[in-house]
Design a protein around this motif. Sequence first.
Motif, PDB file in Angstrom:
ATOM      1  N   VAL A   1     -40.471 -69.793 -78.284  1.00  0.00           N
ATOM      2  CA  VAL A   1     -41.013 -70.782 -79.311  1.00  0.00           C
ATOM      3  C   VAL A   1     -39.949 -71.594 -79.958  1.00  0.00           C
ATOM      4  N   GLY A   2     -39.028 -70.660 -80.747  1.00  0.00           N
ATOM      5  CA  GLY A   2     -38.101 -71.404 -81.519  1.00  0.00           C
ATOM      6  C   GLY A   2     -36.745 -71.743 -80.805  1.00  0.00           C
ATOM      7  N   THR A   3     -35.856 -72.404 -81.410  1.00  0.00           N
ATOM      8  CA  THR A   3     -34.498 -72.865 -80.878  1.00  0.00           C
ATOM      9  C   THR A   3     -33.327 -72.245 -81.836  1.00  0.00           C
ATOM     10  N   ARG A   4     -33.799 -72.176 -83.221  1.00  0.00           N
ATOM     11  CA  ARG A   4     -32.593 -71.501 -84.065  1.00  0.00           C
ATOM     12  C   ARG A   4     -33.050 -71.092 -85.277  1.00  0.00           C
ATOM     13  N   ILE A   5     -32.671 -70.504 -86.260  1.00  0.00           N
ATOM     14  CA  ILE A   5     -33.017 -70.403 -87.576  1.00  0.00           C
ATOM     15  C   ILE A   5     -32.283 -71.341 -88.125  1.00  0.00           C
ATOM     16  N   LEU A   6     -33.129 -72.104 -89.274  1.00  0.00           N
ATOM     17  CA  LEU A   6     -32.942 -73.303 -90.171  1.00  0.00           C
ATOM     18  C   LEU A   6     -32.218 -72.871 -91.391  1.00  0.00           C
ATOM     19  N   HIS A   7     -33.248 -72.174 -91.900  1.00  0.00           N
ATOM     20  CA  HIS A   7     -32.648 -72.010 -93.422  1.00  0.00           C
ATOM     21  C   HIS A   7     -33.698 -70.682 -94.002  1.00  0.00           C
ATOM     22  N   THR A   8     -32.942 -70.067 -95.194  1.00  0.00           N
ATOM     23  CA  THR A   8     -33.658 -69.067 -95.638  1.00  0.00           C
ATOM     24  C   THR A   8     -34.018 -69.698 -97.228  1.00  0.00           C
ATOM     25  N   MET A   9     -35.283 -69.548 -97.794  1.00  0.00           N
ATOM     26  CA  MET A   9     -35.587 -70.161 -98.874  1.00  0.00           C
ATOM     27  C   MET A   9     -35.753 -69.410 -99.908  1.00  0.00           C
ATOM     28  N   LEU A  10     -35.179 -69.636-101.220  1.00  0.00           N
ATOM     29  CA  LEU A  10     -35.314 -68.851-102.339  1.00  0.00           C
ATOM     30  C   LEU A  10     -35.738 -69.734-103.572  1.00  0.00           C
ATOM     31  N   ARG A  11     -36.651 -69.191-104.232  1.00  0.00           N
ATOM     32  CA  ARG A  11     -37.295 -69.956-105.354  1.00  0.00           C
ATOM     33  C   ARG A  11     -36.076 -69.700-106.625  1.00  0.00           C
ATOM     34  N   VAL A  12     -35.659 -70.683-107.364  1.00  0.00           N
ATOM     35  CA  VAL A  12     -34.577 -70.553-108.392  1.00  0.00           C
ATOM     36  C   VAL A  12     -35.303 -71.042-109.408  1.00  0.00           C
ATOM     37  N   PHE A  13     -35.151 -70.262-110.855  1.00  0.00           N
ATOM     38  CA  PHE A  13     -35.452 -71.029-111.834  1.00  0.00           C
ATOM     39  C   PHE A  13     -34.791 -71.969-112.495  1.00  0.00           C
ATOM     40  N   ASP A  14     -33.350 -72.015-112.339  1.00  0.00           N
ATOM     41  CA  ASP A  14     -32.545 -73.089-112.965  1.00  0.00           C
ATOM     42  C   ASP A  14     -31.796 -73.846-111.782  1.00  0.00           C
ATOM     43  N   LEU A  15     -32.586 -74.795-111.229  1.00  0.00           N
ATOM     44  CA  LEU A  15     -31.497 -75.406-110.103  1.00  0.00           C
ATOM     45  C   LEU A  15     -30.256 -76.156-109.991  1.00  0.00           C
TER      46      LEU A  15
ATOM     47  N   ILE B   1     -37.583 -71.713 -88.610  1.00  0.00           N
ATOM     48  CA  ILE B   1     -36.964 -71.740 -87.346  1.00  0.00           C
ATOM     49  C   ILE B   1     -37.474 -73.191 -86.768  1.00  0.00           C
ATOM     50  N   ALA B   2     -36.438 -73.807 -86.028  1.00  0.00           N
ATOM     51  CA  ALA B   2     -36.652 -74.811 -85.370  1.00  0.00           C
ATOM     52  C   ALA B   2     -37.535 -74.680 -84.363  1.00  0.00           C
ATOM     53  N   VAL B   3     -38.443 -75.699 -83.724  1.00  0.00           N
ATOM     54  CA  VAL B   3     -39.084 -75.603 -82.817  1.00  0.00           C
ATOM     55  C   VAL B   3     -39.484 -76.945 -82.383  1.00  0.00           C
ATOM     56  N   PRO B   4     -39.555 -77.233 -80.909  1.00  0.00           N
ATOM     57  CA  PRO B   4     -39.806 -78.693 -80.421  1.00  0.00           C
ATOM     58  C   PRO B   4     -41.154 -79.265 -80.704  1.00  0.00           C
ATOM     59  N   ASP B   5     -42.112 -78.183 -80.703  1.00  0.00           N
ATOM     60  CA  ASP B   5     -43.394 -78.564 -80.908  1.00  0.00           C
ATOM     61  C   ASP B   5     -44.226 -77.510 -81.714  1.00  0.00           C
ATOM     62  N   ALA B   6     -44.472 -77.822 -82.743  1.00  0.00           N
ATOM     63  CA  ALA B   6     -45.188 -76.863 -83.871  1.00  0.00           C
ATOM     64  C   ALA B   6     -46.549 -76.374 -83.408  1.00  0.00           C
ATOM     65  N   TYR B   7     -47.293 -77.333 -83.005  1.00  0.00           N
ATOM     66  CA  TYR B   7     -48.593 -77.225 -82.331  1.00  0.00           C
ATOM     67  C   TYR B   7     -48.690 -76.139 -81.259  1.00  0.00           C
ATOM     68  N   ARG B   8     -47.892 -76.465 -80.294  1.00  0.00           N
ATOM     69  CA  ARG B   8     -47.586 -75.592 -79.059  1.00  0.00           C
ATOM     70  C   ARG B   8     -46.972 -74.361 -79.431  1.00  0.00           C
ATOM     71  N   ALA B   9     -46.156 -74.170 -80.545  1.00  0.00           N
ATOM     72  CA  ALA B   9     -45.689 -72.944 -80.787  1.00  0.00           C
ATOM     73  C   ALA B   9     -46.645 -71.943 -81.482  1.00  0.00           C
TER      74      ALA B   9
ATOM     75  N   GLY C   1     -45.745 -59.280 -93.267  1.00  0.00           N
ATOM     76  CA  GLY C   1     -46.261 -60.270 -94.060  1.00  0.00           C
ATOM     77  C   GLY C   1     -45.135 -61.238 -94.501  1.00  0.00           C
ATOM     78  N   TYR C   2     -44.075 -61.113 -94.151  1.00  0.00           N
ATOM     79  CA  TYR C   2     -42.987 -62.008 -94.526  1.00  0.00           C
ATOM     80  C   TYR C   2     -43.160 -63.378 -93.760  1.00  0.00           C
ATOM     81  N   LYS C   3     -43.006 -64.554 -94.526  1.00  0.00           N
ATOM     82  CA  LYS C   3     -43.364 -65.700 -94.078  1.00  0.00           C
ATOM     83  C   LYS C   3     -42.192 -66.401 -93.157  1.00  0.00           C
ATOM     84  N   ILE C   4     -42.642 -66.950 -91.994  1.00  0.00           N
ATOM     85  CA  ILE C   4     -41.646 -67.613 -91.018  1.00  0.00           C
ATOM     86  C   ILE C   4     -42.314 -69.084 -90.980  1.00  0.00           C
ATOM     87  N   GLU C   5     -41.541 -70.072 -91.443  1.00  0.00           N
ATOM     88  CA  GLU C   5     -41.974 -71.416 -91.253  1.00  0.00           C
ATOM     89  C   GLU C   5     -41.400 -71.895 -89.947  1.00  0.00           C
ATOM     90  N   LEU C   6     -42.149 -72.872 -89.328  1.00  0.00           N
ATOM     91  CA  LEU C   6     -42.123 -73.467 -87.866  1.00  0.00           C
ATOM     92  C   LEU C   6     -41.803 -74.874 -88.395  1.00  0.00           C
TER      93      LEU C   6
END
Length: 147
Positions: free
Chosen positions: A18-32, A97-105, A138-143
């Motif tokens: 499915v994936g090709t590499r980890i892109l990022h980890t997201m954190l919500r911040v109060f004061d950007l 995670i980067a994917v070449p085709d999110a629908y297929r993934a 239950g941890y979220k993974i964004e494709l």
Amino acid sequence: MTDKIAPQSAASTEARPVGTRILHTMLRVFDLDRSIAFYTKAFGMALLRRTDFPGGRFTLAFVGYGAEEKDAVLELTHNWDQKEPYEIGTAYGHIAIAVPDAYRACEILEKNGARITRPAGPMKHGTRVIAFVEDPDGYKIELVQRD
């Protein structure tokens, strides 16, 4: 003593169905601005990009040590209407995670028992094709579809 798992070959299609590499980890911040200053000054990261999404009332800032095209980075998400600082634990967002085709993934992941929480499609306040999956805890993974 821990058991070591031999890494699978990067060339193997079974190793990365499915994936090709980890892109990022997201954190919500109060004061950007404070968070950007912390990561850039204290850790020496660079602000790679910052984008406002007025329709969704949030801003995304990406910081890291190298180009997003090659290295995993941090995505700092500032929700404009957040009135109180986040509690530790509620600020965690997702791994991308980067994917070449999110629908297929999504098809492959669903066939393998994954729970798709947001089917593949254009981002709500943008055009990039994304999807969300949950891991067994239950941890979220964004494709993120990347050409």
